[in-house]
Each structure stands twice: as structure tokens, then as C-alpha cells.
Design a protein around this motif. Structure first.
Motif, PDB file in Angstrom:
ATOM      1  N   ASP A 167      56.760  47.350  42.149  1.00 15.33           N
ATOM      2  CA  ASP A 167      56.321  46.068  41.585  1.00 15.33           C
ATOM      3  C   ASP A 167      54.809  46.108  41.401  1.00 15.33           C
ATOM      4  OD1 ASP A 167      56.352  43.475  40.647  1.00 15.33           O
ATOM      5  OD2 ASP A 167      57.541  42.687  42.302  1.00 15.33           O
ATOM      6  N   ASN A 168      54.302  45.133  40.690  1.00 12.76           N
ATOM      7  CA  ASN A 168      52.850  45.005  40.544  1.00 12.76           C
ATOM      8  C   ASN A 168      52.492  43.531  40.468  1.00 12.76           C
ATOM      9  OD1 ASN A 168      53.637  44.220  37.994  1.00 12.76           O
ATOM     10  ND2 ASN A 168      52.121  45.444  36.927  1.00 12.76           N
ATOM     11  N   ILE A 169      51.210  43.245  40.507  1.00  8.71           N
ATOM     12  CA  ILE A 169      50.731  41.872  40.363  1.00  8.71           C
ATOM     13  C   ILE A 169      49.543  41.881  39.419  1.00  8.71           C
ATOM     14  CG2 ILE A 169      49.280  42.048  42.456  1.00  8.71           C
ATOM     15  CD1 ILE A 169      49.775  39.017  42.837  1.00  8.71           C
ATOM     16  N   LYS A 170      49.533  40.940  38.496  1.00 12.28           N
ATOM     17  CA  LYS A 170      48.431  40.807  37.552  1.00 12.28           C
ATOM     18  C   LYS A 170      47.386  39.847  38.112  1.00 12.28           C
ATOM     19  CE  LYS A 170      51.422  41.588  33.546  1.00 12.28           C
ATOM     20  NZ  LYS A 170      51.963  41.002  32.289  1.00 12.28           N
ATOM     21  N   ARG A 171      46.162  40.041  37.667  1.00 12.68           N
ATOM     22  CA  ARG A 171      45.102  39.140  38.141  1.00 12.68           C
ATOM     23  C   ARG A 171      45.426  37.692  37.798  1.00 12.68           C
ATOM     24  NH1 ARG A 171      38.997  39.952  36.174  1.00 12.68           N
ATOM     25  NH2 ARG A 171      39.151  41.851  37.451  1.00 12.68           N
ATOM     26  N   LYS A 181      44.926  42.927  46.432  1.00 17.85           N
ATOM     27  CA  LYS A 181      43.974  41.826  46.255  1.00 17.85           C
ATOM     28  C   LYS A 181      42.568  42.364  45.992  1.00 17.85           C
ATOM     29  CE  LYS A 181      42.273  40.258  49.899  1.00 17.85           C
ATOM     30  NZ  LYS A 181      42.222  39.729  51.279  1.00 17.85           N
ATOM     31  N   ARG A 182      42.185  43.375  46.738  1.00 26.97           N
ATOM     32  CA  ARG A 182      40.857  43.964  46.550  1.00 26.97           C
ATOM     33  C   ARG A 182      40.735  44.601  45.176  1.00 26.97           C
ATOM     34  NH1 ARG A 182      38.718  46.800  52.133  1.00 26.97           N
ATOM     35  NH2 ARG A 182      39.067  45.020  53.520  1.00 26.97           N
ATOM     36  N   GLN A 183      41.787  45.308  44.766  1.00 29.44           N
ATOM     37  CA  GLN A 183      41.761  45.978  43.468  1.00 29.44           C
ATOM     38  C   GLN A 183      41.651  44.981  42.323  1.00 29.44           C
ATOM     39  OE1 GLN A 183      45.188  48.589  43.290  1.00 29.44           O
ATOM     40  NE2 GLN A 183      44.720  49.437  45.313  1.00 29.44           N
ATOM     41  N   LEU A 184      42.226  43.794  42.509  1.00 28.60           N
ATOM     42  CA  LEU A 184      42.199  42.786  41.448  1.00 28.60           C
ATOM     43  C   LEU A 184      40.807  42.216  41.206  1.00 28.60           C
ATOM     44  CD1 LEU A 184      45.528  40.872  42.206  1.00 28.60           C
ATOM     45  CD2 LEU A 184      45.063  42.423  40.301  1.00 28.60           C
ATOM     46  N   SER A 185      39.865  42.498  42.093  1.00 27.31           N
ATOM     47  CA  SER A 185      38.487  42.076  41.850  1.00 27.31           C
ATOM     48  C   SER A 185      37.849  42.914  40.750  1.00 27.31           C
ATOM     49  CB  SER A 185      37.655  42.185  43.133  1.00 27.31           C
ATOM     50  OG  SER A 185      38.082  41.220  44.077  1.00 27.31           O
ATOM     51  N   ASP A 186      38.388  44.137  40.537  1.00 30.52           N
ATOM     52  CA  ASP A 186      37.829  45.033  39.517  1.00 30.52           C
ATOM     53  C   ASP A 186      38.810  45.344  38.388  1.00 30.52           C
ATOM     54  OD1 ASP A 186      35.374  45.433  40.988  1.00 30.52           O
ATOM     55  OD2 ASP A 186      36.545  46.686  42.356  1.00 30.52           O
ATOM     56  N   LYS A 187      40.111  45.148  38.669  1.00 29.93           N
ATOM     57  CA  LYS A 187      41.134  45.504  37.688  1.00 29.93           C
ATOM     58  C   LYS A 187      41.976  44.286  37.327  1.00 29.93           C
ATOM     59  CE  LYS A 187      41.525  50.197  39.606  1.00 29.93           C
ATOM     60  NZ  LYS A 187      42.456  51.198  40.208  1.00 29.93           N
ATOM     61  N   LEU A 188      42.697  44.421  36.218  1.00 32.44           N
ATOM     62  CA  LEU A 188      43.535  43.312  35.763  1.00 32.44           C
ATOM     63  C   LEU A 188      44.923  43.333  36.379  1.00 32.44           C
ATOM     64  CD1 LEU A 188      42.546  43.134  31.981  1.00 32.44           C
ATOM     65  CD2 LEU A 188      41.749  41.687  33.871  1.00 32.44           C
ATOM     66  N   GLY A 222      34.301  39.689  51.696  1.00 28.25           N
ATOM     67  CA  GLY A 222      35.279  40.222  50.764  1.00 28.25           C
ATOM     68  C   GLY A 222      35.790  39.221  49.754  1.00 28.25           C
ATOM     69  N   SER A 223      36.133  38.003  50.210  1.00 26.49           N
ATOM     70  CA  SER A 223      36.702  37.016  49.297  1.00 26.49           C
ATOM     71  C   SER A 223      35.709  36.546  48.251  1.00 26.49           C
ATOM     72  CB  SER A 223      37.232  35.813  50.086  1.00 26.49           C
ATOM     73  OG  SER A 223      38.301  36.203  50.923  1.00 26.49           O
ATOM     74  N   SER A 224      34.430  36.693  48.529  1.00 25.48           N
ATOM     75  CA  SER A 224      33.412  36.272  47.561  1.00 25.48           C
ATOM     76  C   SER A 224      33.373  37.178  46.339  1.00 25.48           C
ATOM     77  CB  SER A 224      32.028  36.240  48.221  1.00 25.48           C
ATOM     78  OG  SER A 224      31.554  37.549  48.467  1.00 25.48           O
ATOM     79  N   GLN A 225      34.117  38.302  46.391  1.00 23.78           N
ATOM     80  CA  GLN A 225      34.169  39.216  45.257  1.00 23.78           C
ATOM     81  C   GLN A 225      35.259  38.823  44.250  1.00 23.78           C
ATOM     82  OE1 GLN A 225      31.629  41.598  45.469  1.00 23.78           O
ATOM     83  NE2 GLN A 225      31.288  40.288  47.257  1.00 23.78           N
ATOM     84  N   ILE A 226      36.135  37.903  44.629  1.00 22.05           N
ATOM     85  CA  ILE A 226      37.228  37.502  43.744  1.00 22.05           C
ATOM     86  C   ILE A 226      36.654  36.834  42.494  1.00 22.05           C
ATOM     87  CG2 ILE A 226      39.209  35.949  43.529  1.00 22.05           C
ATOM     88  CD1 ILE A 226      39.726  36.396  46.525  1.00 22.05           C
ATOM     89  N   PRO A 227      36.987  37.337  41.306  1.00 22.16           N
ATOM     90  CA  PRO A 227      36.378  36.818  40.068  1.00 22.16           C
ATOM     91  C   PRO A 227      36.478  35.308  39.904  1.00 22.16           C
ATOM     92  CG  PRO A 227      37.552  38.853  39.596  1.00 22.16           C
ATOM     93  CD  PRO A 227      37.846  38.512  41.035  1.00 22.16           C
ATOM     94  N   LEU A 228      37.576  34.699  40.345  1.00 29.47           N
ATOM     95  CA  LEU A 228      37.741  33.260  40.199  1.00 29.47           C
ATOM     96  C   LEU A 228      36.667  32.492  40.961  1.00 29.47           C
ATOM     97  CD1 LEU A 228      39.737  31.502  38.644  1.00 29.47           C
ATOM     98  CD2 LEU A 228      41.079  31.265  40.728  1.00 29.47           C
TER      99      LEU A 228
END
Length: 243
Positions: free
Chosen positions: A144-148, A122-129, A188-194
Motif C-alpha cells: 500500500d502507499n499514502i499520498k501527501r 510521514k517523514r518522507q511525505l515532507s519531501d515527496k508526494l 520533526g512535525s514542523s517540517q510537514i508542508p501543511l
């Protein structure tokens, strides 16, 4: 912890600093972690597969996989009746290797670990796709992986709830978005791009900034503790002797 909090405050200028309105909603990082774990891991442990009961082919019990929604609930699957049920399912399962992996997950108490991996992703998805969700332990190896875009779909209803609470807060303060001069994101959650997009769309990108995302909350608690110790404010509190 475990909440998303919002405040409208007045600072600077001639008038005394004050809190105009504040509120919150019990949606935060741990909720998002649960969404990731529930959506991505169960299929590796048998969800969607079948087993035989007599001459009938049945899907695995849904309750087994709902347990993934909380790492503490996963721990309860160690109860003897649950383990015996899994052993019976394994004997007629169409994917016995996944049922064995499920048993290893439970008996090895790896539930908390997959939550740790989900949090890191989840943290990585703030900077990566995309981010990895791999885990290799005794008896199973998950790749496995997860996309943003997947993550954003998983939390979409939470974002709508937060947006509604933000509107309610503005209404309580009798203010419009244009009345807000600056929007400060922290935590932390305020960094989520959405969420960044939500705030920038509502208030304007030029007003939105982040400050000390991972230390501001503890810094604020430290300030309050100092004020309590100095006798400058009165609040109920506990110390080592009284707790």
C-alpha cells in the motif's frame, strides 16, 4: 515529546531577552502516525468484510479495528478471548485470508512495526508526494502507499486546532501577526508542508525559517542541564542517585 509547543520571545535589541508568551497542544508526530495506521492498514486485515452468524451476515466488530489507533492497544488483542473470537470469525468469514493475516499481526507483535513504517512514511511525505506502507512478515504481505494529499486530509482537524491555539497565543501576548519579526520552526512535525504553509500564510514566507529541526530540543535540554550543574539556575531535577 508528544506536544507541539509555541513561544513568543523577545531577543536582541536594548531590552532584556524575555519570554512574552508560551503555550502548547498535545498534538504531534505520534498523533499523525496513529491517523495513518488507522486509515490505511485495517482494510488489509478484514475491515469492511463480513462473516456469518447463523444465517445472518454481519460486518466484523468495529472494536477490532479501533485497536489500530494505538500500537499498545493492538497488543491487548493477544488476550485469549480475542484470539478465540478471531478464530471463530475466520471459519465463516468472506475474506478468511485477511482474518488469518490479522491473527499473524497480533501473535507476531507486528503492531509496533506498522507504526514505525507509518512514521517513516510521514517523514518522507515532507519531501515527496507519496510514500510506501508495505510490510512483509510471516503470514501476510501488505502492499500500500499514502499520498501527501491523503495525509493532509487525515490531519486537517489537528491543523485547525493548532491554528486556533496559535491565535490564542497571539491574543494572550496582545500581538498581531505583523508584530512578529521572525518565525522559527524546529522539531520533526514542523517540517510537514501543511504547517509550513500555515505559518507562511499567517506571518509571511520571508519571516519563516527552520533551525536544527532534529537536534534543537536536545541541545536546549543540554544547555539547561549545564546551567543546573553550574548552579546558575534553580529548578527541580533528578540525577542517578536521587531518581
Amino acid at each position: 515529546g508528544g506536544t507541539l509547543d509555541m513561544s513568543i520571545v523577545q531577543v536582541g535589541g536594548r531590552e532584556k531577552s524575555r519570554v512574552i508568551a508560551n503555550s502548547g497542544i498535545p498534538i504531534a508526530g505520534d498523533v499523525f502516525d496513529k491517523h495513518i495506521v488507522r486509515a490505511k492498514y485495517p482494510k488489509h486485515f478484514g475491515e469492511g468484510t463480513t462473516y456469518m452468524v447463523g444465517r445472518s451476515e454481519l460486518p466484523l466488530p468495529a472494536a477490532l479495528f479501533e485497536a489500530f489507533s494505538d500500537w499498545q492497544t493492538l497488543l491487548t488483542l493477544q488476550l485469549a478471548n480475542n484470539m478465540e473470537n478471531l478464530r471463530k470469525i475466520e471459519k465463516t468469514s468472506r475474506a478468511p485470508h485477511k482474518i488469518r493475516a490479522f491473527q499473524k499481526l497480533i501473535t507476531g507483535q507486528y503492531g509496533l512495526k506498522i507504526y514505525d513504517i507509518a512514521e517513516q512514511a510521514k517523514r518522507q511525505l515532507s519531501d515527496k508526494l507519496s510514500a510506501r506502507l508495505d510490510i512483509k512478515e510471516d503470514g501476510f504481505y501488505i502492499v500500500d502507499n499514502i499520498k501527501r494529499s491523503e495525509f493532509e486530509s487525515l490531519i486537517r482537524s489537528d491543523v485547525r486546532a493548532i491554528e486556533q491555539r496559535l491565535d490564542e497565543l497571539l491574543d494572550e501576548a496582545h500581538m498581531q501577526p505583523e508584530d512578529i519579526d521572525a518565525v522559527i520552526r524546529t522539531g520533526g512535525s514542523s517540517q510537514i508542508p501543511l504547517f509550513v504553509e500555515l505559518l507562511e500564510g499567517r506571518f509571511g514566507a520571508e519571516k519563516v525559517s527552520d533551525i536544527d529541526a532534529f537536534a534543537s530540543v536536545t541541545s536546549g535540554l543540554g544547555v539547561i542541564a549545564h546551567q543546573l550543574e553550574a548552579g546558575n539556575i534553580e529548578l527541580p531535577y533528578y540525577d542517578v542517585e536521587t531518581y
